[in-house]
Design an enzyme around this catalytic site. Structure first.
Site, PDB file in Angstrom:
ATOM      1  N   ARG A 192      -6.114   1.434   7.568  1.00 60.03           N
ATOM      2  CA  ARG A 192      -5.781   2.091   6.289  1.00 60.03           C
ATOM      3  C   ARG A 192      -4.943   1.233   5.616  1.00 60.03           C
ATOM      4  O   ARG A 192      -3.974   0.106   6.301  1.00 60.03           O
ATOM      5  CB  ARG A 192      -4.884   3.449   6.874  1.00 60.03           C
ATOM      6  CG  ARG A 192      -5.492   4.617   6.987  1.00 60.03           C
ATOM      7  CD  ARG A 192      -4.835   5.646   6.970  1.00 60.03           C
ATOM      8  NE  ARG A 192      -4.893   6.297   5.827  1.00 60.03           N
ATOM      9  CZ  ARG A 192      -3.964   7.309   5.413  1.00 60.03           C
ATOM     10  NH1 ARG A 192      -3.076   7.707   6.078  1.00 60.03           N
ATOM     11  NH2 ARG A 192      -3.997   7.688   3.871  1.00 60.03           N
ATOM     12  N   ASN A 214       3.479   5.721  -2.577  1.00 58.90           N
ATOM     13  CA  ASN A 214       3.684   6.627  -1.650  1.00 58.90           C
ATOM     14  C   ASN A 214       2.383   7.714  -2.154  1.00 58.90           C
ATOM     15  O   ASN A 214       1.730   7.403  -3.180  1.00 58.90           O
ATOM     16  CB  ASN A 214       4.998   7.342  -2.148  1.00 58.90           C
ATOM     17  CG  ASN A 214       5.051   8.553  -0.984  1.00 58.90           C
ATOM     18  OD1 ASN A 214       5.160   8.413   0.245  1.00 58.90           O
ATOM     19  ND2 ASN A 214       5.721   9.775  -1.466  1.00 58.90           N
ATOM     20  N   ARG A 228      -1.023  10.466  10.799  1.00 61.74           N
ATOM     21  CA  ARG A 228      -0.855   9.654   9.739  1.00 61.74           C
ATOM     22  C   ARG A 228       0.734   9.845   9.159  1.00 61.74           C
ATOM     23  O   ARG A 228       1.373  10.167  10.040  1.00 61.74           O
ATOM     24  CB  ARG A 228      -1.302  11.010   8.447  1.00 61.74           C
ATOM     25  CG  ARG A 228      -1.150  12.447   8.822  1.00 61.74           C
ATOM     26  CD  ARG A 228      -0.950  13.255   7.468  1.00 61.74           C
ATOM     27  NE  ARG A 228       0.294  12.680   6.857  1.00 61.74           N
ATOM     28  CZ  ARG A 228       1.443  12.820   7.051  1.00 61.74           C
ATOM     29  NH1 ARG A 228       1.997  13.512   7.941  1.00 61.74           N
ATOM     30  NH2 ARG A 228       2.496  12.352   6.103  1.00 61.74           N
ATOM     31  N   GLY A 229       1.010   9.396   8.020  1.00 68.32           N
ATOM     32  CA  GLY A 229       2.373   8.924   7.902  1.00 68.32           C
ATOM     33  C   GLY A 229       2.746   7.596   8.092  1.00 68.32           C
ATOM     34  O   GLY A 229       2.309   7.118   9.184  1.00 68.32           O
ATOM     35  N   ALA A 230       3.259   6.742   7.302  1.00 69.72           N
ATOM     36  CA  ALA A 230       3.278   5.295   7.464  1.00 69.72           C
ATOM     37  C   ALA A 230       3.997   4.916   9.036  1.00 69.72           C
ATOM     38  O   ALA A 230       3.272   4.011   9.504  1.00 69.72           O
ATOM     39  CB  ALA A 230       4.187   4.602   6.383  1.00 69.72           C
ATOM     40  N   ASP A 288       4.978   4.330   1.576  1.00 73.58           N
ATOM     41  CA  ASP A 288       4.265   3.698   2.529  1.00 73.58           C
ATOM     42  C   ASP A 288       4.421   2.249   2.326  1.00 73.58           C
ATOM     43  O   ASP A 288       3.989   1.524   3.200  1.00 73.58           O
ATOM     44  CB  ASP A 288       2.797   4.290   2.039  1.00 73.58           C
ATOM     45  CG  ASP A 288       2.616   5.590   2.488  1.00 73.58           C
ATOM     46  OD1 ASP A 288       2.954   6.430   1.656  1.00 73.58           O
ATOM     47  OD2 ASP A 288       2.003   5.576   3.620  1.00 73.58           O
TER      48      ASP A 288
HETATM   49  O1  MRU Z   1      -2.250   9.882   3.654  1.00 78.36           O
HETATM   50  P1  MRU Z   1      -0.772  10.220   4.363  1.00 78.36           P
HETATM   51  O2  MRU Z   1      -0.797  11.553   4.738  1.00 78.36           O
HETATM   52  O3  MRU Z   1      -0.686   9.204   5.599  1.00 78.36           O
HETATM   53  O4  MRU Z   1       0.485   9.718   3.453  1.00 78.36           O
HETATM   54  C1  MRU Z   1       1.569   9.835   3.943  1.00 78.36           C
HETATM   55  C2  MRU Z   1       2.666   9.394   2.781  1.00 78.36           C
HETATM   56  O5  MRU Z   1       2.346   9.204   1.544  1.00 78.36           O
HETATM   57  C3  MRU Z   1       4.194   9.691   3.345  1.00 78.36           C
HETATM   58  O6  MRU Z   1       5.036  10.049   2.280  1.00 78.36           O
HETATM   59  C4  MRU Z   1       4.700   8.052   3.648  1.00 78.36           C
HETATM   60  O7  MRU Z   1       3.676   7.884   4.665  1.00 78.36           O
HETATM   61  C5  MRU Z   1       5.947   8.473   4.364  1.00 78.36           C
HETATM   62  S1  MRU Z   1       5.980   9.100   5.896  1.00 78.36           S
HETATM   63  C6  MRU Z   1       7.460   8.892   6.742  1.00 78.36           C
END
Ligand code: MRU
Length: 359
Positions: free
Chosen positions: A99, A254, A57-59, A244
């Protein structure tokens, strides 16, 4: 370790994602902080599942997993030097839509597919280049954001607040907002970080607290609804978050709860800084109204650690993200620039404005 889980004891592979022997190896973020476990992904179905279940997870991280997934598919669909491009493109479409909100996923998959005509090795080389680039991008954006905060609070230690997880788990290297926080800490500039637990999946409590502990940065965890009170009590000098997807005008999607933080920060004149790579910008969108916000399963809200905490059949609103209007954002730092939405819109930067630092 083939096609499944392996608990890694010592030494821990540090990289959140890697390519190993024709498979993708990722840290299983669902298991932290209790267990540092690796997943070996051998099929596109497994990659899609890892992304949708938030094992990865994380963009930036999901983008990189998507690109490596295209390489996986290209190898699986290549025989006698011929790649079945239609089959790989179909896999790429599934990866790309695993996603919907983080634009990095579609961007990275598209970039990997761009090398498909040259064969699997070229696709893999492109994905590996993206992994290497992410490390440089993280470092540059994190340093730029740290410079920005230092310029605003010259010589003073700062109290920061962050939301969700934007660190090494969410990227291929040091992270974005969390990378900046760790950089500031290494410069001796951080008194404390308040970490929102980040309901419902607790990325703050499970992952960010774990990463800050690993990096030796002082932190306190708080429930999401304590953040505004912390600002009102003067416990926060600056808010740092990731993104994101960022629209052309600087509206930022985000993790759910970010918008509320930005409103509270504006109310208290606290700088609100977003740190994200250029690959998170979606300049084809004029503003954030066109951003698709992922809605996730109701059980994420009705159940807690496997226990039902709401009446059976309770209706649920569970958006995974929200969109913060640009006017509430003080600055957006990337590897290339510092974008100040209020300056670009010609409106007053307001009480939370950050001092000028070189872009
Ligand atoms: O649902 P997630 O945990 O993937 O959401 C992640 C976020 O909202 C982060 O803040 C974003 O992806 C930035 S990660 C460098």
């Amino acid at each position: 370790m083939k096609g499944g889980r392996e608990t890694v004891t010592s030494p821990r592979p540090r990289a959140s994602l890697s390519w190993d022997d024709g498979t993708i190896v990722v840290v299983d973020q669902r298991a932290l902080p209790g267990e540092y476990r690796m997943l070996r992904l051998e099929t596109v179905d497994q990659v899609v599942d890892a992304i949708t279940s938030l094992a990865v997870r994380g963009a930036p991280a999901i983008g990189l997993a998507g690109a490596l997934g295209v390489a996986l598919s290209a190898y699986r669909h290549c025989s006698d030097g011929m790649t079945d491009e239609a089959a790989v493109r179909s896999d790429a479409a599934r990866l790309s839509s695993a996603r919907p909100t983080a634009v990095n996923l579609a961007w990275a998959v598209r970039r990997a597919v761009g090398r498909l005509a040259e064969g699997p090795e070229a696709v893999l080389a492109e994905a590996m280049t993206m992994l290497d680039e992410d490390a440089v991008v993280n470092r540059t954006a994190a340093e730029r954001a740290a410079d920005l905060v230092e310029a605003q609070f010259p010589g003073e230690p700062v109290r920061l607040l962050t939301h969700c997880n934007t660190g090494r788990l969410a990227t291929a290297a040091v992270g974005t907002a969390l990378g900046a926080i760790i950089e500031l800490s290494e410069r001796g500039r951080v008194t404390e970080v308040l970490v929102d637990e980040t309901r419902p999946l607790l990325q703050g409590a499970r992952l960010t607290a774990w990463e800050l502990g690993e990096a030796g940065v002082p932190y306190r965890l708080c429930v999401d609804s304590a953040a505004a009170a912390a600002m009102a009590q003067g416990l926060v000098d600056c808010v740092l978050v990731g993104a994101d997807r960022i629209a052309a005008n600087g509206d930022v999607a985000n993790k759910i709860g970010t918008y509320g933080l930005a409103v509270a920060a504006a109310r208290h004149g606290i700088p609100f800084v977003v740190v994200a790579p250029e690959s998170t910008w979606d300049r084809e969108l004029a503003d954030g109204s066109g951003i698709v916000v992922e809605e996730r399963a109701s059980t994420e809200v009705t159940d807690f650690a496997g226990v039902e905490v709401a009446p059976a059949g309770a209706a649920v609103f569970n958006p995974a993200f929200d969109v913060t209007p640009a006017e509430l954002i003080t600055a957006i730092a990337s590897e290339d620039q510092v974008f100040r939405p209020q300056v670009s819109q010609g409106t007053s930067p307001g009480a939370g404005s950050l001092g000028e630092v070189p872009a």
